[in-house]
Design a protein around this motif. Structure first.
Motif, PDB file in Angstrom:
ATOM      1  N   ASN A  22      -2.569  11.923  -4.690  1.00  0.00           N
ATOM      2  CA  ASN A  22      -1.324  11.002  -5.485  1.00  0.00           C
ATOM      3  C   ASN A  22      -0.150  11.088  -4.455  1.00  0.00           C
ATOM      4  OD1 ASN A  22       0.258  10.410  -7.496  1.00  0.00           O
ATOM      5  ND2 ASN A  22       0.502  12.202  -8.605  1.00  0.00           N
ATOM      6  N   LEU A  23      -0.561   9.916  -3.614  1.00  0.00           N
ATOM      7  CA  LEU A  23       0.351   9.761  -2.484  1.00  0.00           C
ATOM      8  C   LEU A  23       1.460   8.930  -2.769  1.00  0.00           C
ATOM      9  CD1 LEU A  23      -1.680   8.512   0.687  1.00  0.00           C
ATOM     10  CD2 LEU A  23      -1.185  10.728   0.034  1.00  0.00           C
ATOM     11  N   LEU A  24       1.604   8.156  -4.148  1.00  0.00           N
ATOM     12  CA  LEU A  24       2.636   7.412  -4.522  1.00  0.00           C
ATOM     13  C   LEU A  24       3.730   8.518  -5.042  1.00  0.00           C
ATOM     14  CD1 LEU A  24       1.341   4.182  -6.494  1.00  0.00           C
ATOM     15  CD2 LEU A  24       2.452   4.510  -4.231  1.00  0.00           C
ATOM     16  N   ALA A  25       3.281   9.788  -5.855  1.00  0.00           N
ATOM     17  CA  ALA A  25       4.149  10.626  -6.170  1.00  0.00           C
ATOM     18  C   ALA A  25       4.852  11.296  -4.897  1.00  0.00           C
ATOM     19  CB  ALA A  25       3.733  11.697  -7.180  1.00  0.00           C
ATOM     20  N   ASN A  26       4.102  11.656  -3.926  1.00  0.00           N
ATOM     21  CA  ASN A  26       4.573  12.323  -2.750  1.00  0.00           C
ATOM     22  C   ASN A  26       5.608  11.381  -2.142  1.00  0.00           C
ATOM     23  OD1 ASN A  26       4.448  14.739  -0.995  1.00  0.00           O
ATOM     24  ND2 ASN A  26       4.105  12.996   0.659  1.00  0.00           N
ATOM     25  N   CYS A  27       5.256  10.185  -2.009  1.00  0.00           N
ATOM     26  CA  CYS A  27       6.131   9.305  -1.497  1.00  0.00           C
ATOM     27  C   CYS A  27       7.501   9.195  -2.115  1.00  0.00           C
ATOM     28  CB  CYS A  27       5.447   7.916  -1.232  1.00  0.00           C
ATOM     29  SG  CYS A  27       6.758   6.613  -0.527  1.00  0.00           S
ATOM     30  N   PHE A  41       0.734  -1.184   0.055  1.00  0.00           N
ATOM     31  CA  PHE A  41       0.043  -0.050  -0.130  1.00  0.00           C
ATOM     32  C   PHE A  41       0.673   1.255  -0.010  1.00  0.00           C
ATOM     33  CE2 PHE A  41      -3.170  -3.026   1.043  1.00  0.00           C
ATOM     34  CZ  PHE A  41      -4.162  -2.846  -0.132  1.00  0.00           C
ATOM     35  N   GLY A  42       1.679   1.494  -0.900  1.00  0.00           N
ATOM     36  CA  GLY A  42       2.496   2.529  -1.419  1.00  0.00           C
ATOM     37  C   GLY A  42       3.616   2.799  -0.194  1.00  0.00           C
ATOM     38  N   ARG A  43       4.025   1.973   0.461  1.00  0.00           N
ATOM     39  CA  ARG A  43       4.958   2.185   1.374  1.00  0.00           C
ATOM     40  C   ARG A  43       6.462   2.180   0.668  1.00  0.00           C
ATOM     41  NH1 ARG A  43       5.907   4.808   5.437  1.00  0.00           N
ATOM     42  NH2 ARG A  43       3.917   4.553   6.013  1.00  0.00           N
ATOM     43  N   THR A  44       6.552   1.597  -0.366  1.00  0.00           N
ATOM     44  CA  THR A  44       7.931   1.637  -1.031  1.00  0.00           C
ATOM     45  C   THR A  44       7.968   2.488  -2.290  1.00  0.00           C
ATOM     46  OG1 THR A  44       7.291  -0.355  -2.402  1.00  0.00           O
ATOM     47  CG2 THR A  44       8.286  -0.852  -0.249  1.00  0.00           C
ATOM     48  N   GLY A  45       6.910   3.294  -2.500  1.00  0.00           N
ATOM     49  CA  GLY A  45       7.038   4.058  -3.786  1.00  0.00           C
ATOM     50  C   GLY A  45       6.052   3.477  -4.766  1.00  0.00           C
ATOM     51  N   LYS A  46       5.831   2.381  -4.709  1.00  0.00           N
ATOM     52  CA  LYS A  46       5.085   1.704  -5.576  1.00  0.00           C
ATOM     53  C   LYS A  46       3.751   1.155  -4.655  1.00  0.00           C
ATOM     54  CE  LYS A  46       8.326   0.513  -9.249  1.00  0.00           C
ATOM     55  NZ  LYS A  46       7.603   1.215 -10.397  1.00  0.00           N
ATOM     56  N   MET A  47       2.601   0.612  -5.210  1.00  0.00           N
ATOM     57  CA  MET A  47       1.687   0.117  -4.536  1.00  0.00           C
ATOM     58  C   MET A  47       1.928  -1.117  -3.804  1.00  0.00           C
ATOM     59  SD  MET A  47      -1.340   1.622  -3.981  1.00  0.00           S
ATOM     60  CE  MET A  47      -2.733   1.182  -2.998  1.00  0.00           C
ATOM     61  N   PHE A  48       2.630  -1.915  -4.451  1.00  0.00           N
ATOM     62  CA  PHE A  48       3.293  -3.347  -3.831  1.00  0.00           C
ATOM     63  C   PHE A  48       4.821  -3.256  -4.304  1.00  0.00           C
ATOM     64  CE2 PHE A  48      -1.505  -3.614  -4.016  1.00  0.00           C
ATOM     65  CZ  PHE A  48      -1.539  -3.970  -2.899  1.00  0.00           C
ATOM     66  N   ALA A  49       5.431  -3.867  -3.194  1.00  0.00           N
ATOM     67  CA  ALA A  49       6.981  -3.983  -3.240  1.00  0.00           C
ATOM     68  C   ALA A  49       7.053  -4.934  -4.462  1.00  0.00           C
ATOM     69  CB  ALA A  49       7.468  -4.413  -1.959  1.00  0.00           C
ATOM     70  N   VAL A  50       6.434  -5.981  -4.727  1.00  0.00           N
ATOM     71  CA  VAL A  50       6.643  -6.856  -5.634  1.00  0.00           C
ATOM     72  C   VAL A  50       6.930  -6.183  -7.090  1.00  0.00           C
ATOM     73  CG1 VAL A  50       5.703  -9.038  -4.635  1.00  0.00           C
ATOM     74  CG2 VAL A  50       4.375  -7.517  -5.967  1.00  0.00           C
ATOM     75  N   LEU A  70       9.167   5.305   1.415  1.00  0.00           N
ATOM     76  CA  LEU A  70       9.196   5.857   2.977  1.00  0.00           C
ATOM     77  C   LEU A  70       9.310   4.407   3.792  1.00  0.00           C
ATOM     78  CD1 LEU A  70       6.996   8.823   2.546  1.00  0.00           C
ATOM     79  CD2 LEU A  70       9.437   8.697   2.943  1.00  0.00           C
ATOM     80  N   MET A  71      10.069   3.529   3.484  1.00  0.00           N
ATOM     81  CA  MET A  71      10.468   2.393   4.139  1.00  0.00           C
ATOM     82  C   MET A  71      12.028   2.575   4.359  1.00  0.00           C
ATOM     83  SD  MET A  71       9.342  -1.846   3.358  1.00  0.00           S
ATOM     84  CE  MET A  71       9.669  -2.818   4.969  1.00  0.00           C
ATOM     85  N   ILE A  72      12.467   3.248   5.405  1.00  0.00           N
ATOM     86  CA  ILE A  72      13.822   3.681   5.522  1.00  0.00           C
ATOM     87  C   ILE A  72      14.493   2.968   6.608  1.00  0.00           C
ATOM     88  CG2 ILE A  72      15.388   5.391   5.735  1.00  0.00           C
ATOM     89  CD1 ILE A  72      13.149   7.213   4.406  1.00  0.00           C
ATOM     90  N   GLY A  73      15.598   2.210   6.436  1.00  0.00           N
ATOM     91  CA  GLY A  73      16.357   1.634   7.491  1.00  0.00           C
ATOM     92  C   GLY A  73      17.694   2.343   7.518  1.00  0.00           C
ATOM     93  N   ILE A  74      18.089   2.502   8.822  1.00  0.00           N
ATOM     94  CA  ILE A  74      19.549   3.033   9.038  1.00  0.00           C
ATOM     95  C   ILE A  74      20.365   1.988   9.899  1.00  0.00           C
ATOM     96  CG2 ILE A  74      20.763   4.930   9.926  1.00  0.00           C
ATOM     97  CD1 ILE A  74      18.177   6.808   9.611  1.00  0.00           C
ATOM     98  N   GLU A  75      21.283   1.193   9.336  1.00  0.00           N
ATOM     99  CA  GLU A  75      21.857   0.365  10.374  1.00  0.00           C
ATOM    100  C   GLU A  75      23.405   0.849  10.820  1.00  0.00           C
ATOM    101  OE1 GLU A  75      23.412  -4.324  10.328  1.00  0.00           O
ATOM    102  OE2 GLU A  75      22.158  -3.383   8.686  1.00  0.00           O
ATOM    103  N   PHE A  76      23.681   0.620  11.828  1.00  0.00           N
ATOM    104  CA  PHE A  76      24.986   1.174  12.326  1.00  0.00           C
ATOM    105  C   PHE A  76      25.989  -0.226  12.637  1.00  0.00           C
ATOM    106  CE2 PHE A  76      22.093   4.465  13.373  1.00  0.00           C
ATOM    107  CZ  PHE A  76      22.823   5.700  13.034  1.00  0.00           C
TER     108      PHE A  76
END
Length: 437
Positions: A332-337, A258-267, A369-375
């Protein structure tokens, strides 16, 4: 009204201890990217309830739909009736699917239940038992899904015996594979993907024969495992292996969908179509709803009465999901994402590395907007210390995985100004945690 501290103490006394909680805040309202506590303090929320309120807290379009539906029908039980909101939701969902072949739905309440529904479909359709999952996976905490979840032992420790027939294969977590240190010349994400596929083929020869394997269950981008994005060749290879052996491919899009990765579905980033797809979280902007979708010829193998549940596809949750899709289209949430994603990654990659002392590395990864920051090269608990510093700056962020990883999950309609603020808060929190190393 009792003070926030007294309310929190009351909660500690009377709410099950088994619930882990990242803060002691007692909140009473939310709007957009912010929440307010009972004592009126405002916090920047970069969690969206773990990826749920993707349209922001209390989006007016969703609120209006829920209010109108609550005054008309609150419960249209799925084993008794068809109800209009569910049927209209399906009509809106079909064009959003990664393939027109995914056209038959079953709705439940939570992601865990939807994963279990997918396993039921796969086992019944194939007449086979075994399920293959991946190291670092998270598929839920219900009794069935505990066996499928491998991201942390806390989710299943002490509850055995678990559901049988589950086998675990390596996931191509590029940053953490030991060979990264051994042979940096050959070690690329693509090599990592091919090696993971090789290990899967070995598993099919050594532990779970394809004739006994109903499905391979995978997160296209791992959530609780660390916001790990696999190389494209890995998921394409999974599709090829499933087709070769007559195994169903189940993609768990509970957190990545549901848009989390900038497309409707990550696949869609990997150009594959699963046999069964699992959805929840962002589907209904905070209302309890989940779903699976598959091809009609697979779903129709189940006899009537084998699926259902008292609250499956609750009518108010379906109305909220319909409104959520309206927001996707109208705003247009995908564009904003994607625009805000570019802004986030640019700011974080410019500012975080310059904070790090010698011997400390950072991997800033993800999609949309599924962002990971690993140290890497920091003591155990460092990520939690960053989150604690952020809370002091009135900002809520979460950690993820067994490694020192932060995850940012803001609403998909976060503004440019709010992203600037988020970057400032995250970077400042990291700076303080680094200073206190």
């Amino acid at each position: 009204m009792a003070s926030a501290s007294k309310l929190a103490e009351f909660g500690k006394k009377h709410i099950a201890r088994g619930i882990g909680r990242s803060t002691e805040l007692v909140i009473e309202k939310g709007k957009g990217t912010f929440v307010w506590t009972v004592d009126g303090k405002k916090y920047l929320d970069l969690t969206t309830g773990i990826g749920v309120t993707s349209t922001g807290h209390c989006h007016p379009t969703v609120v209006k739909a829920v209010q109108e539906q609550a005054g008309q029908l609150t419960h249209g039980q799925v084993n008794i009736f068809y109800q209009r909101p569910m049927l209209e939701l399906i009509d809106k969902l079909i064009p959003k699917m990664p393939s027109s072949k995914l056209d038959t739905f079953f709705f439940w309440n939570s992601g865990s239940e939807a994963v279990e529904a997918a396993i039921k479909v796969a086992r019944h359709a194939t007449k086979k038992q075994n399920i293959i999952v991946f190291q670092g996976s998270y598929h839920g905490r219900t009794f069935g899904t505990m066996a499928l979840t491998t991201s942390k032992t806390v989710y299943s420790a002490g509850f055995a015996p678990l559901m049988p027939g589950v086998h675990v294969a390596p996931y191509p977590y590029f940053q953490q594979w030991a060979v990264h240190q051994a042979d940096p010349e050959k070690f690329t994400p693509e090599w990592c993907g091919e090696e993971a596929l090789h290990q899967l083929e070995l598993l099919l020869k050594q532990r779970s024969d394809p004739r006994d394997t109903a499905a391979i269950l995978v997160e296209p981008i791992q959530g609780e495992g660390g916001y790990v994005v696999p190389p494209k060749n890995f998921l394409i290879g999974l599709r090829r292996i499933c087709d070769k052996h007559g195994i169903l491919l189940i993609c768990d899009e509970v957190q990545s969908g549901f848009g989390r990765t900038g497309k409707m579905f990550a696949v869609e980033h990997f150009d594959i179509v699963p046999d069964i797809m699992v959805m929840a979280k962002g589907i209904a902007s905070g209302y309890p709803l989940s779903a699976i979708v598959s091809r009609k010829e697979i779903m129709d193998l189940q006899p009537p009465g084998s699926m259902g549940g008292t609250y499956s596809g609750n009518v108010i949750a379906c109305a909220a999901a319909k409104a959520t899709l309206d927001v996707f289209n109208e705003e247009n949430l995908l564009a904003n994402c994607n625009a805000r994603s570019e802004q986030f990654f640019k700011g974080l990659k410019e500012k975080i590395p310059e904070l790090l002392p010698e011997g400390v590395k950072v991997d800033i990864r993800g999609k949309g907007l599924m962002i990971g920051i690993e140290f890497m090269g920091v003591p155990y608990g460092f990520a939690s210390k960053v989150a604690a510093e952020a809370l002091k700056l009135d900002t809520i962020i979460l950690t993820t995985s067994i490694y020192e990883t932060l995850r940012l999950i803001p609403p998909l309609n976060i503004t440019k100004e709010e992203v600037d603020l988020a970057i400032e808060k995250v970077v400042s929190s990291i700076a303080v945690a680094i200073k206190n190393l």
